[in-house]
Design a protein around this motif. Structure first.
Motif, mmCIF file in Angstrom:
data_model
loop_
_atom_site.group_PDB
_atom_site.id
_atom_site.type_symbol
_atom_site.label_atom_id
_atom_site.label_comp_id
_atom_site.label_asym_id
_atom_site.label_seq_id
_atom_site.Cartn_x
_atom_site.Cartn_y
_atom_site.Cartn_z
ATOM 1 N N TYR A 171 -12.452 43.837 -13.944
ATOM 2 C CA TYR A 171 -12.422 43.200 -12.630
ATOM 3 C C TYR A 171 -11.743 41.839 -12.708
ATOM 4 O O TYR A 171 -12.186 40.950 -13.446
ATOM 5 N N TRP A 218 -14.445 39.027 -11.543
ATOM 6 C CA TRP A 218 -15.751 39.562 -11.934
ATOM 7 C C TRP A 218 -16.912 38.854 -11.242
ATOM 8 O O TRP A 218 -17.877 39.530 -10.854
ATOM 9 N N ARG A 223 -17.587 40.612 -8.041
ATOM 10 C CA ARG A 223 -18.156 41.929 -8.300
ATOM 11 C C ARG A 223 -19.633 41.807 -8.676
ATOM 12 O O ARG A 223 -20.489 42.577 -8.214
ATOM 13 N N TYR A 266 -11.311 45.811 -4.583
ATOM 14 C CA TYR A 266 -11.390 45.141 -5.872
ATOM 15 C C TYR A 266 -10.036 45.253 -6.562
ATOM 16 O O TYR A 266 -9.342 46.273 -6.435
ATOM 17 N N TYR A 294 -8.401 45.648 -10.058
ATOM 18 C CA TYR A 294 -8.704 46.073 -11.424
ATOM 19 C C TYR A 294 -7.548 45.702 -12.355
ATOM 20 O O TYR A 294 -6.374 45.717 -11.952
ATOM 21 N N GLU A 300 -5.016 47.468 -7.104
ATOM 22 C CA GLU A 300 -5.861 46.993 -6.019
ATOM 23 C C GLU A 300 -6.338 48.211 -5.242
ATOM 24 O O GLU A 300 -5.539 48.896 -4.597
#
Length: 298
Positions: free
Chosen positions: A188, A191, A194, A246, A248, A257
């Motif tokens: 992530y 992060w 998240r 998110y 990645y 994305e």
């Protein structure tokens, strides 16, 4: 010990302990919401005296909600779990709670008998859900419960996040993986966002089944193992993020994305199907196609 810890006692847990835990959580939640408000922002008169803690005092909150100070104090101290909907709504408005926070307040202050100790255990997912999941090939998808435990997944979800099949069942948990698995954490780009989403989701859904020993065990484990989790859990944030995005950073295909949609199952809202997708024609869509090719699904 957290408010859920008493649930870990198993079948012999005591109802009184559960009610005490719920009252403690209610008080902590209300105090945390008071702390984020400032009287000067709300046009309140100054009651005088030096403030020992940030945010609104109980007297100020009661004034905003239009209830007596004693009535609000009894709510925050958990002296009763039988407050009217009107009083709770007034307090929610005064605290400027969003929809998820308001629902959380109502669940704590007016517990549903279905969530009380002795409520029926969750049912296993219907076979049709597994068939639906196995038919999804082009996007990552997985089935998750209220504790963020991954119950089923398609190959592309495993390629994106982690090989769930290589993990023992007790480790197939998104919260546990995000806080305790460095490889998943690095996926992530943001992060911390998240992590906040996961903790907010856990806090919100824990209010649905406060007597669930699996929830208690997960919270206790993560609180003991991760200082970051402890800090976020103590903030009492609740979120009901059913969709979002998110970014990645995947070790094989680079940045993706991905948008996600969380679809609650109508006959079992404790389960959700989470599906990720990339914008058509985007670089992320190309990367996702490459990842699908790598899984052997194309």
């Amino acid at each position: 010990m957290t408010w859920l810890a008493t649930a870990a006692r198993g079948p012999g847990r005591d109802t009184g302990h559960m009610e005490s835990g719920r009252r403690a959580e209610l008080g902590e939640f209300l105090r945390s919401r008071r702390a984020r408000l400032r009287p000067e922002e709300l046009g309140l008169p100054e009651f005088g005296g030096r403030r020992r803690v940030p945010g609104l005092r109980r007297e100020e909150l009661a004034l905003l909600a239009g209830v007596s100070v004693d009535h609000y104090v009894r709510l925050e101290q958990g002296r009763s779990l039988h407050f009217s909907t009107e009083v709770l709504d007034a307090v929610a408005r005064a605290l400027r709670l969003d929809a998820a926070e308001r629902d959380h307040l109502h669940r704590l202050a007016r517990p549903d008998p279905a969530t009380a100790p002795g409520a029926a255990d969750r049912r296993p997912p219907r076979s049709g859900i597994y068939r639906l999941l196995s038919s999804i090939h082009d996007v990552p998808a997985y089935l998750v419960d209220r504790n963020t435990t991954v119950l089923a997944w398609n190959p592309l979800a495993a390629a994106l996040i982690t090989d769930f099949g290589a993990l023992p069942p007790e480790r197939r948990n998104l919260a546990r993986l995000n806080f305790l698995d460095e490889g998943v954490r690095r996926l992530y780009a943001d992060w911390p966002a998240r992590a906040r989403d996961l903790v907010g989701f856990l806090r919100l859904d824990a209010g649905h089944r406060p007597a669930d020993p699996s929830t208690a065990a997960l919270i206790e484990e993560l609180s003991a193992a991760s200082a970051e989790f402890r800090q976020l859990w103590a903030e009492h944030q609740v979120k009901d993020k059913r969709h979002g995005r998110y970014l990645y950073r995947h070790p094989l295909v680079g940045e993706l994305e991905l948008a996600y949609e969380t679809l609650r199952l109508p006959d079992d809202p404790g389960l959700a199907l989470v599906v990720h997708a990339a914008d058509e024609g985007s670089a992320s869509h190309t990367a996702l196609q490459l990842l699908a090719t790598w899984t052997g699904r194309r």
